[in-house]
Design an enzyme around this catalytic site. Sequence first.
Site, PDB file in Angstrom:
ATOM      1  N   PHE A   1       0.822  -1.228   0.000  1.00  0.00           N
ATOM      2  CA  PHE A   1       0.000   0.000   0.000  1.00  0.00           C
ATOM      3  C   PHE A   1       0.846   1.263   0.000  1.00  0.00           C
ATOM      4  CE2 PHE A   1       0.824  -0.048   4.599  1.00  0.00           C
ATOM      5  CZ  PHE A   1       0.955   1.308   4.876  1.00  0.00           C
TER       6      PHE A   1
ATOM      7  N   GLU B   1       9.158  -4.231  13.013  1.00  0.00           N
ATOM      8  CA  GLU B   1       8.916  -3.016  12.224  1.00  0.00           C
ATOM      9  C   GLU B   1       7.630  -2.365  12.735  1.00  0.00           C
ATOM     10  OE1 GLU B   1       7.465  -3.665   8.169  1.00  0.00           O
ATOM     11  OE2 GLU B   1       8.797  -2.076   7.489  1.00  0.00           O
TER      12      GLU B   1
ATOM     13  N   CYS C   1       9.388   2.001   3.691  1.00  0.00           N
ATOM     14  CA  CYS C   1      10.358   0.937   4.004  1.00  0.00           C
ATOM     15  C   CYS C   1      11.754   1.514   4.114  1.00  0.00           C
ATOM     16  CB  CYS C   1      10.317  -0.154   2.953  1.00  0.00           C
ATOM     17  SG  CYS C   1      10.961   0.412   1.400  1.00  0.00           S
TER      18      CYS C   1
HETATM   19  P1  NAD Z   1       1.490  -6.578   2.979  1.00  0.00           P
HETATM   20  O1  NAD Z   1       2.526  -7.647   3.063  1.00  0.00           O
HETATM   21  O2  NAD Z   1       0.351  -6.618   3.921  1.00  0.00           O
HETATM   22  O3  NAD Z   1       0.815  -6.592   1.513  1.00  0.00           O
HETATM   23  C1  NAD Z   1       1.590  -6.586   0.346  1.00  0.00           C
HETATM   24  C2  NAD Z   1       0.820  -7.310  -0.754  1.00  0.00           C
HETATM   25  O4  NAD Z   1       0.630  -8.669  -0.367  1.00  0.00           O
HETATM   26  C3  NAD Z   1      -0.547  -6.716  -1.038  1.00  0.00           C
HETATM   27  O5  NAD Z   1      -0.755  -6.696  -2.426  1.00  0.00           O
HETATM   28  C4  NAD Z   1      -1.490  -7.683  -0.333  1.00  0.00           C
HETATM   29  O6  NAD Z   1      -2.738  -7.773  -0.961  1.00  0.00           O
HETATM   30  C5  NAD Z   1      -0.755  -9.001  -0.426  1.00  0.00           C
HETATM   31  N1  NAD Z   1      -1.058  -9.886   0.712  1.00  0.00           N
HETATM   32  C6  NAD Z   1      -1.361  -9.508   1.984  1.00  0.00           C
HETATM   33  N2  NAD Z   1      -1.581 -10.596   2.757  1.00  0.00           N
HETATM   34  C7  NAD Z   1      -1.416 -11.669   1.964  1.00  0.00           C
HETATM   35  C8  NAD Z   1      -1.495 -13.082   2.173  1.00  0.00           C
HETATM   36  N3  NAD Z   1      -1.805 -13.609   3.382  1.00  0.00           N
HETATM   37  N4  NAD Z   1      -1.259 -13.897   1.135  1.00  0.00           N
HETATM   38  C9  NAD Z   1      -0.952 -13.411  -0.061  1.00  0.00           C
HETATM   39  N5  NAD Z   1      -0.857 -12.080  -0.332  1.00  0.00           N
HETATM   40  C10 NAD Z   1      -1.088 -11.228   0.665  1.00  0.00           C
HETATM   41  O7  NAD Z   1       2.271  -5.189   3.030  1.00  0.00           O
HETATM   42  P2  NAD Z   1       1.652  -3.733   3.132  1.00  0.00           P
HETATM   43  O8  NAD Z   1       1.109  -3.520   4.499  1.00  0.00           O
HETATM   44  O9  NAD Z   1       0.787  -3.453   1.971  1.00  0.00           O
HETATM   45  O10 NAD Z   1       2.973  -2.849   2.938  1.00  0.00           O
HETATM   46  C11 NAD Z   1       3.816  -2.489   3.995  1.00  0.00           C
HETATM   47  C12 NAD Z   1       5.005  -3.419   4.080  1.00  0.00           C
HETATM   48  O11 NAD Z   1       5.733  -3.401   2.865  1.00  0.00           O
HETATM   49  C13 NAD Z   1       5.990  -2.996   5.150  1.00  0.00           C
HETATM   50  O12 NAD Z   1       6.451  -4.154   5.815  1.00  0.00           O
HETATM   51  C14 NAD Z   1       7.106  -2.340   4.363  1.00  0.00           C
HETATM   52  O13 NAD Z   1       8.375  -2.350   4.972  1.00  0.00           O
HETATM   53  C15 NAD Z   1       7.112  -3.186   3.144  1.00  0.00           C
HETATM   54  N6  NAD Z   1       7.768  -2.520   2.033  1.00  0.00           N
HETATM   55  C16 NAD Z   1       8.984  -2.986   1.662  1.00  0.00           C
HETATM   56  C17 NAD Z   1       9.651  -2.367   0.641  1.00  0.00           C
HETATM   57  C18 NAD Z   1      10.981  -2.881   0.187  1.00  0.00           C
HETATM   58  O14 NAD Z   1      11.389  -2.577  -0.898  1.00  0.00           O
HETATM   59  N7  NAD Z   1      11.678  -3.660   0.981  1.00  0.00           N
HETATM   60  C19 NAD Z   1       9.077  -1.268  -0.014  1.00  0.00           C
HETATM   61  C20 NAD Z   1       7.816  -0.830   0.396  1.00  0.00           C
HETATM   62  C21 NAD Z   1       7.164  -1.473   1.437  1.00  0.00           C
END
Ligand code: NAD
Length: 499
Positions: A150, A384, A282
């Site tokens: 997101f 985090e 992130c």
């Molecule tokens: P999230 O893991 O909840 O969701 C990411 C994606 O995975 C979404 O499209 C979601 O629909 C999908 N998803 C969620 N639960 C799932 C499941 N059980 N099975 C399969 N798919 C699933 O992450 P978020 O809350 O959207 O984003 C924030 C996180 O992303 C933070 O941990 C942040 O650090 C990380 N992030 C990392 C980077 C990087 O490059 N390392 C960059 C941006 C964000």
Amino acid sequence: MTRQINHFINGKHVDGTSGRTGDVFNPNTGEVQAKVALASADEVRNAVAAAQNAFTEWSAVNPQRRARVLFEFKHLVEKDMDHLAELLSNEHGKVLADSKGDVQRGLEVIEFACGVPHLMKGEYTEGAGPGIDVYSMRQPLGVVAGITPFNFPAMIPMWMFGVAIACGNTFICKPSEKDPSVPMRLAELMLDAGAPAGVLNVVNGDKEAVDAILTDPRIHAVSFVGSSAIAEYIYSTGTAHGKRVQAMGGAKNHAIVMPDADMDRVVDDLIGAGYGSAGERCMALPVAVPVGQEVGDELVSRLKPRVESLTVGVSTDPDANYGPLVTKEHMAKVKGFVDQGVKEGAELVVDGRDFQLQGYENGNFMGGCLFDKVTPDMESYKEEIFGPVVQIVRAESFDEAMALPSNHQYGNGVAIYTQDGDAAREFASRVNVGMVGVNVPIPVPLAYHTFGGWKRSAFGGINQHGPEGVRFFTKIKTVTSRWPTGVRSGSDFVIPTMK
Ligand code: NAD
């Protein structure tokens, strides 16, 4: 009637048919502003079929013409910048200027992708043997997919589809269900820019759609960015189904503050990188590690009034430093970590938990929090938080300070503040983290370098964008050819060598 966000498949908006939807909130007001369709496995399969049909035509378009589509896409996104930023702020909650930054950082990858023809070139060896030449070529993989978080709904999809499409692949994007409108708009603009229908598809959904992507044999690679637990699941499931997978996860980035650091810069940078975008980055800086008692005392006394005077406002307020958190659920999680830090014995120097924005009492607003005397054994340090919370962990020496990010489960980014080139160089070389800033708070590499953390911040070992991104979205074919074919030496039963 509540607005409905569907899918974008084969160049058209397609209604969801699964009967399942998710709520898209306005984080400023807490109200449901739209419903997003959550795709069934069958709907994902239809999108994959469209992308597979489009692949034959798109992969045969020469690389320069593909790049021209991306040039045009860049122009269209620039023209649509205000609208995109408004959509983004309205669903994510980051302030408008920051939303423009989100779009702009994505566009920088599109600019890089316009030069992909150069990176697709293979290598050539003339006369590797008698009449034998060897050459290699990079070819697209086919249908590939991106699953995005997101917190950067413009930049991260563009990291992925920009490079993938430039390399001749066709793409399925599965955005975060919390803020799907920007990826949908980007797909419309890609079509307008001249990409044939089916080259860029957006399928909205949750775990069901993700699992359909991970198990579909027609999808050859999956790029993921999100939290670590899900990243690990994506990596293990995707690779078990024979796919190439890059999966970026969570982060806990530290800023080491050496006694010779320029403290004005440190304070400005920690405030911007710790609290900007409500800490939902992130590459935020949620941990500061001052080296020595005096540096620690000065840092806390200078940060405290700055955190107390942060301006929290609605995402359209040009004077706001940051806006609301993405959802109530996420805000509760962040506040829970603050409660836990207090219980664990850290000193809460500034407490923003009870902040309310007048007139927006139901919005997801939270004031800045600042912790001192956090220790590495605390759970609130190990995890985090992803909110407007900065934790100070004091260290007595350079080595003790460097050990903190090096031993942390996450290894996305880190920064050191110092005037000492020797210390900075040693730190950059030895620290066990993937992206390092020297007097730079958010060391997000530029588009033509590559982005990726270490340890539990990334699974799969291949970075996003830059030359690594081109490697991820292409496969190499190596051709060994003999011309003229006239020279005969009979059958050889021994493996050919260069003896
Ligand atoms: P999230 O893991 O909840 O969701 C990411 C994606 O995975 C979404 O499209 C979601 O629909 C999908 N998803 C969620 N639960 C799932 C499941 N059980 N099975 C399969 N798919 C699933 O992450 P978020 O809350 O959207 O984003 C924030 C996180 O992303 C933070 O941990 C942040 O650090 C990380 N992030 C990392 C980077 C990087 O490059 N390392 C960059 C941006 C964000």
